[in-house]
Structures are given as C-alpha cells and as structure tokens.
Design a protein around this motif. Structure first.
Motif, PDB file in Angstrom:
ATOM      1  N   MET A   1       0.904  -1.198   0.027  1.00  0.00           N
ATOM      2  CA  MET A   1      -0.017  -0.026   0.135  1.00  0.00           C
ATOM      3  C   MET A   1       0.801   1.296  -0.011  1.00  0.00           C
ATOM      4  SD  MET A   1      -3.027   1.052   2.932  1.00  0.00           S
ATOM      5  CE  MET A   1      -3.830  -0.168   2.825  1.00  0.00           C
ATOM      6  N   ASP A   2       0.602   2.075  -1.022  1.00  0.00           N
ATOM      7  CA  ASP A   2       1.612   3.338  -0.866  1.00  0.00           C
ATOM      8  C   ASP A   2       0.727   4.476  -0.346  1.00  0.00           C
ATOM      9  OD1 ASP A   2       2.403   2.862  -4.448  1.00  0.00           O
ATOM     10  OD2 ASP A   2       3.543   2.211  -2.763  1.00  0.00           O
ATOM     11  N   LEU A   3       1.628   5.284   0.173  1.00  0.00           N
ATOM     12  CA  LEU A   3       1.100   6.463   0.837  1.00  0.00           C
ATOM     13  C   LEU A   3       1.489   7.753   0.175  1.00  0.00           C
ATOM     14  CD1 LEU A   3      -0.088   7.853   3.527  1.00  0.00           C
ATOM     15  CD2 LEU A   3       2.277   7.872   4.338  1.00  0.00           C
ATOM     16  N   LYS A   4       0.461   8.649  -0.108  1.00  0.00           N
ATOM     17  CA  LYS A   4       0.517  10.051  -0.600  1.00  0.00           C
ATOM     18  C   LYS A   4      -0.041  10.898   0.172  1.00  0.00           C
ATOM     19  CE  LYS A   4      -0.582  12.340  -5.047  1.00  0.00           C
ATOM     20  NZ  LYS A   4      -1.567  12.166  -6.263  1.00  0.00           N
ATOM     21  N   LEU A   5       0.859  11.888   0.562  1.00  0.00           N
ATOM     22  CA  LEU A   5       0.382  13.115   1.253  1.00  0.00           C
ATOM     23  C   LEU A   5       0.664  14.429   0.268  1.00  0.00           C
ATOM     24  CD1 LEU A   5       2.403  12.524   4.384  1.00  0.00           C
ATOM     25  CD2 LEU A   5      -0.117  12.099   3.990  1.00  0.00           C
ATOM     26  N   PRO A  13     -10.953  21.742   1.628  1.00  0.00           N
ATOM     27  CA  PRO A  13     -11.334  21.022   2.793  1.00  0.00           C
ATOM     28  C   PRO A  13     -10.175  19.959   3.038  1.00  0.00           C
ATOM     29  CG  PRO A  13     -12.951  20.345   0.909  1.00  0.00           C
ATOM     30  CD  PRO A  13     -11.871  21.422   0.697  1.00  0.00           C
ATOM     31  N   GLU A  14      -9.705  19.572   4.162  1.00  0.00           N
ATOM     32  CA  GLU A  14      -8.978  18.475   4.260  1.00  0.00           C
ATOM     33  C   GLU A  14      -9.727  17.272   3.968  1.00  0.00           C
ATOM     34  OE1 GLU A  14      -7.389  18.839   8.199  1.00  0.00           O
ATOM     35  OE2 GLU A  14      -5.353  19.517   7.263  1.00  0.00           O
ATOM     36  N   LEU A  15      -8.871  16.165   3.503  1.00  0.00           N
ATOM     37  CA  LEU A  15      -9.438  15.252   2.923  1.00  0.00           C
ATOM     38  C   LEU A  15      -8.774  13.722   2.904  1.00  0.00           C
ATOM     39  CD1 LEU A  15     -12.291  13.731   1.530  1.00  0.00           C
ATOM     40  CD2 LEU A  15     -11.130  14.156  -0.621  1.00  0.00           C
ATOM     41  N   VAL A  16      -8.996  12.766   3.606  1.00  0.00           N
ATOM     42  CA  VAL A  16      -8.430  11.377   3.435  1.00  0.00           C
ATOM     43  C   VAL A  16      -9.204  10.612   2.600  1.00  0.00           C
ATOM     44  CG1 VAL A  16      -7.652   9.440   4.812  1.00  0.00           C
ATOM     45  CG2 VAL A  16      -7.658  11.747   5.855  1.00  0.00           C
ATOM     46  N   ASP A  17      -8.547  10.296   1.465  1.00  0.00           N
ATOM     47  CA  ASP A  17      -9.114   9.382   0.349  1.00  0.00           C
ATOM     48  C   ASP A  17      -8.463   8.058   0.480  1.00  0.00           C
ATOM     49  OD1 ASP A  17      -9.248   9.996  -3.545  1.00  0.00           O
ATOM     50  OD2 ASP A  17     -10.454   8.495  -1.732  1.00  0.00           O
ATOM     51  N   ILE A  18      -9.238   6.928   0.577  1.00  0.00           N
ATOM     52  CA  ILE A  18      -8.627   5.612   0.627  1.00  0.00           C
ATOM     53  C   ILE A  18      -9.052   4.983  -0.287  1.00  0.00           C
ATOM     54  CG2 ILE A  18      -8.252   3.490   2.004  1.00  0.00           C
ATOM     55  CD1 ILE A  18      -9.063   5.142   4.465  1.00  0.00           C
ATOM     56  N   ARG A  19      -7.903   4.428  -1.386  1.00  0.00           N
ATOM     57  CA  ARG A  19      -8.495   3.855  -2.465  1.00  0.00           C
ATOM     58  C   ARG A  19      -8.106   2.435  -2.387  1.00  0.00           C
ATOM     59  NH1 ARG A  19      -7.651   7.701  -7.569  1.00  0.00           N
ATOM     60  NH2 ARG A  19      -8.026   9.587  -6.689  1.00  0.00           N
ATOM     61  N   TYR A  20      -9.083   1.355  -2.416  1.00  0.00           N
ATOM     62  CA  TYR A  20      -8.818  -0.101  -2.109  1.00  0.00           C
ATOM     63  C   TYR A  20      -9.384  -1.121  -3.064  1.00  0.00           C
ATOM     64  CZ  TYR A  20     -13.615   0.165  -0.262  1.00  0.00           C
ATOM     65  OH  TYR A  20     -14.901   0.336  -0.001  1.00  0.00           O
ATOM     66  N   ARG A  21      -8.944  -1.970  -3.323  1.00  0.00           N
ATOM     67  CA  ARG A  21      -9.565  -3.064  -4.145  1.00  0.00           C
ATOM     68  C   ARG A  21     -10.605  -3.883  -3.468  1.00  0.00           C
ATOM     69  NH1 ARG A  21      -4.096  -3.721  -5.804  1.00  0.00           N
ATOM     70  NH2 ARG A  21      -3.513  -2.712  -7.613  1.00  0.00           N
ATOM     71  N   MET A  23     -12.056  -4.523   0.763  1.00  0.00           N
ATOM     72  CA  MET A  23     -12.078  -3.932   1.931  1.00  0.00           C
ATOM     73  C   MET A  23     -11.675  -5.148   2.999  1.00  0.00           C
ATOM     74  SD  MET A  23     -13.007  -1.840   4.497  1.00  0.00           S
ATOM     75  CE  MET A  23     -13.824  -0.540   3.601  1.00  0.00           C
ATOM     76  N   THR A  24     -10.327  -4.817   3.040  1.00  0.00           N
ATOM     77  CA  THR A  24      -9.477  -5.837   3.881  1.00  0.00           C
ATOM     78  C   THR A  24      -9.507  -5.257   5.277  1.00  0.00           C
ATOM     79  OG1 THR A  24      -7.620  -4.867   3.625  1.00  0.00           O
ATOM     80  CG2 THR A  24      -8.132  -6.560   2.108  1.00  0.00           C
ATOM     81  N   GLU A  25      -9.162  -6.059   6.567  1.00  0.00           N
ATOM     82  CA  GLU A  25      -9.120  -5.599   7.771  1.00  0.00           C
ATOM     83  C   GLU A  25      -8.150  -4.463   7.628  1.00  0.00           C
ATOM     84  OE1 GLU A  25      -8.883  -9.069  10.617  1.00  0.00           O
ATOM     85  OE2 GLU A  25      -7.956  -7.438  11.987  1.00  0.00           O
ATOM     86  N   GLN A  26      -7.125  -4.585   7.077  1.00  0.00           N
ATOM     87  CA  GLN A  26      -6.080  -3.429   7.010  1.00  0.00           C
ATOM     88  C   GLN A  26      -6.790  -2.014   6.866  1.00  0.00           C
ATOM     89  OE1 GLN A  26      -2.951  -3.555   4.518  1.00  0.00           O
ATOM     90  NE2 GLN A  26      -1.618  -2.484   5.711  1.00  0.00           N
ATOM     91  N   VAL A  27      -7.606  -2.213   5.683  1.00  0.00           N
ATOM     92  CA  VAL A  27      -8.146  -0.916   5.080  1.00  0.00           C
ATOM     93  C   VAL A  27      -9.313  -0.603   6.084  1.00  0.00           C
ATOM     94  CG1 VAL A  27      -9.960   0.118   3.476  1.00  0.00           C
ATOM     95  CG2 VAL A  27      -7.908  -1.635   2.476  1.00  0.00           C
ATOM     96  N   HIS A  28     -10.108  -1.435   6.699  1.00  0.00           N
ATOM     97  CA  HIS A  28     -11.148  -1.348   7.520  1.00  0.00           C
ATOM     98  C   HIS A  28     -10.445  -0.242   8.956  1.00  0.00           C
ATOM     99  CE1 HIS A  28     -14.856  -1.674   9.883  1.00  0.00           C
ATOM    100  NE2 HIS A  28     -14.154  -2.016  10.972  1.00  0.00           N
ATOM    101  N   GLU A  29      -9.247  -0.979   9.340  1.00  0.00           N
ATOM    102  CA  GLU A  29      -8.493  -0.374  10.633  1.00  0.00           C
ATOM    103  C   GLU A  29      -8.260   1.344  10.327  1.00  0.00           C
ATOM    104  OE1 GLU A  29      -6.604  -4.175  12.559  1.00  0.00           O
ATOM    105  OE2 GLU A  29      -5.366  -2.451  12.628  1.00  0.00           O
ATOM    106  N   ILE A  30      -7.468   1.280   9.169  1.00  0.00           N
ATOM    107  CA  ILE A  30      -7.271   2.721   8.609  1.00  0.00           C
ATOM    108  C   ILE A  30      -8.435   3.543   8.770  1.00  0.00           C
ATOM    109  CG2 ILE A  30      -6.102   4.270   6.891  1.00  0.00           C
ATOM    110  CD1 ILE A  30      -4.325   1.709   6.292  1.00  0.00           C
ATOM    111  N   ALA A  31      -9.650   2.974   8.012  1.00  0.00           N
ATOM    112  CA  ALA A  31     -10.733   3.968   7.962  1.00  0.00           C
ATOM    113  C   ALA A  31     -11.473   4.276   9.405  1.00  0.00           C
ATOM    114  CB  ALA A  31     -11.778   3.231   7.030  1.00  0.00           C
ATOM    115  N   SER A  32     -11.202   3.309  10.188  1.00  0.00           N
ATOM    116  CA  SER A  32     -11.945   3.366  11.633  1.00  0.00           C
ATOM    117  C   SER A  32     -10.817   4.468  12.228  1.00  0.00           C
ATOM    118  CB  SER A  32     -11.828   2.179  12.307  1.00  0.00           C
ATOM    119  OG  SER A  32     -12.593   1.067  11.889  1.00  0.00           O
TER     120      SER A  32
END
Lengths: 144, 144
Positions: A1-5, A13-21, A23-32
């Motif tokens: 998973m790459d990180l782009k800031l 407005p500040e936005l966190v945009d998570i692009r995923y193929r 919904m894994t546990e890892q993606v869920h944890e980051i979103a939570s």
C-alpha cells in the motif's frame, strides 16, 4: 500500500481518500482510525460551544455535579453526566477508573501502586489519576 | 470489587499473617522461653491470632475515595485495634507472663512489626500487579 501526502491551501477542505480494491481488515482499521480522530464531543469554553476530538481527551472527571474533560493542557466543561459520557466514550478506549473519573487508556504512560490496594496511572501530559480498588479488576480486564 | 475478589484478598492477608505470626512466636519463644513445651493445640495460636487480626481491616473500606492522609489515619487505627485484640488474648492466656511489662512492650512491638511487614508484602504484590498491568498496557496500546 503506497502513501501519498499532498499539502493543500487553506481554502480547500482536508480529505483522506482511501483507494482500495477490497475491504480488508487493514483498510477497515485505517478507515476506523480516521473516523475516530474526527469524532468529538461538545464542550463549552468561555461560554461558547466547541467540538473536541475524542482522541485529544486524556480523562474526564465529575466534580460537584459538573463534568470536566481534560486535554493535554486544557480543561473544558462537558454538559453531560459522567455515565452518559461513559456510554459515548466506551468504544473509544476510555475506562471508568473511579466513581468520578474516566480515563483514556491510550494516554496512559505508566501504572504504579498506591496505598490501600489502589493504583495510580500516570498520563502522558504529566498528570496522575487514581484507580480505585473497586475498578482495578475492570482495568485488568480492559487491558487483556 | 466482587465478593470473590474480596475473599481472595482476605485469604492472602490471612495466610501472610499466619506465616509472620508463626515466625514471630518462634523468635520470641527461642529468645525468652527456649525450654517451653507445648501440646498440639499450640499450632492453633497463629491461626487464631491471624483470624483475630482480619476484622480490623474493615476500617479501610469506604464508599468515598480516601485521601492519603485518611488512609494513613485509618492504618494507625487499624494497628491500634489489632494491638488491643492481640494483647487482650495474650492477657487471657495462661502461658503469657503479662506481669512482665518489658515482655508486653516487646510483644506490642512485634505486633507492629508484623503489621508493617504484612503491608509491605501487600505493597510488593501490588507492585508486581502494576508491572503486569504496564506490560498489558503496552500490548494494548500497540494493538489499537
């Protein structure tokens, strides 16, 4: 998973945009985690209402029928009963450690014994909070 | 605290007291009456004296959170109660030469030493609990 800031201007407005193929546990944890940092509670400061992110709270204390929430260096009054605040914060790693205090377990730096079967939790902002003997089993269960 | 947790704590205090009282009786006996001979009923003495020392621990229980000063005051009262109970048993015992003021003073000192040691053992147990809680805290915070 790459990180782009990307640093933006104040007009956007500040936005966190998570692009995923998927919904894994890892993606869920980051979103939570992102959701958690955005959730807050309403507090009053100098007569005005404002919202404090839950993640910034260190502990909450009930004094003389009033409830106060403490951040790293500030204190705000919360217009809720302590038990109501406990219901809101329960899922955010807060624990009732005495009749008057809820503490954020993520802000605890160390634990040491006090007199009479009680313990003292030392918080990252330098403050100490007492864990009553009655609530020590709850603390043990919460950390397991 | 649940009844079970209170019972476990009292049992721990009780058996620590039995051990300390047995050692104290041995030391005092060897020092002052090394040729004394007793029947098997003498083995009940530490058990009885430890049982008598447990009820004064009730003075440490309080519905509201005790300050350090209040805890220390109650500890002193607890010690005075234990001294009164144990010395009154000693005065009713035929094998105890209670007309010897020096011996009674030594007995009172030994009771105080046992009281301090029992509290020191409780503190050591709490210190071990605090270390375990800290380890669990580190794991808890890392996993969140």
């Amino acid at each position: 998973m790459d990180l782009k800031l990307t640093q933006i201007g104040t007009e956007e407005p500040e936005l966190v945009d998570i692009r995923y193929r998927q919904m894994t546990e890892q993606v869920h944890e980051i979103a939570s985690f992102v959701r958690l940092t955005q959730e807050g509670i309403a507090v009053s400061e100098d007569g005005k209402l404002r919202r404090i992110p839950i993640a910034e709270l260190y502990y909450a204390e009930a004094v003389d029928n009033r409830v106060f929430a403490y951040t790293a260096s500030d204190v705000f009054e919360v217009h809720m009963r302590l038990y109501e605040l406990e219901q809101v914060l329960n899922s955010h790693r807060f624990l009732r450690v005495s009749k008057q205090v809820l503490v954020n377990l993520m802000k605890v730096e160390s634990i040491r014994p006090a007199l009479n079967g009680r313990f003292i939790v030392h918080l990252r902002n330098g403050e100490d909070v007492i864990v009553s003997r009655k609530y020590v089993p709850d603390l043990k269960r919460a950390l397991q | 605290m649940s009844i079970r947790e209170i019972a476990i704590r009292i049992c721990g205090i009780y058996f620590a007291l039995v051990t300390l009282i047995t050692v104290a009786i041995m030391v005092m006996g060897l020092a002052f009456d090394p040729n004394a001979q007793f029947g098997y009923d003498a083995f009940a003495s530490p058990l009885l004296l430890a049982a008598v020392s447990i009820p004064p621990t009730a003075i440490m229980y309080s519905r509201h959170e005790l300050s350090i000063r209040e805890v220390l005051v109650r500890k002193v009262i607890q010690l005075v109660l234990i001294e009164a109970l144990v010395l009154s048993i000693a005065f009713t015992s035929p094998s105890m030469p209670t007309n010897n003021a020096g011996l009674v003073a030594i007995l009172a000192c030994v009771i105080a030493v046992i009281f301090v040691l029992a509290n020191a053992f409780a503190w050591a147990a709490d210190s071990a609990t605090a270390r375990k809680l800290e380890q669990d805290l580190v794991r808890f915070q890392a996993s969140e």
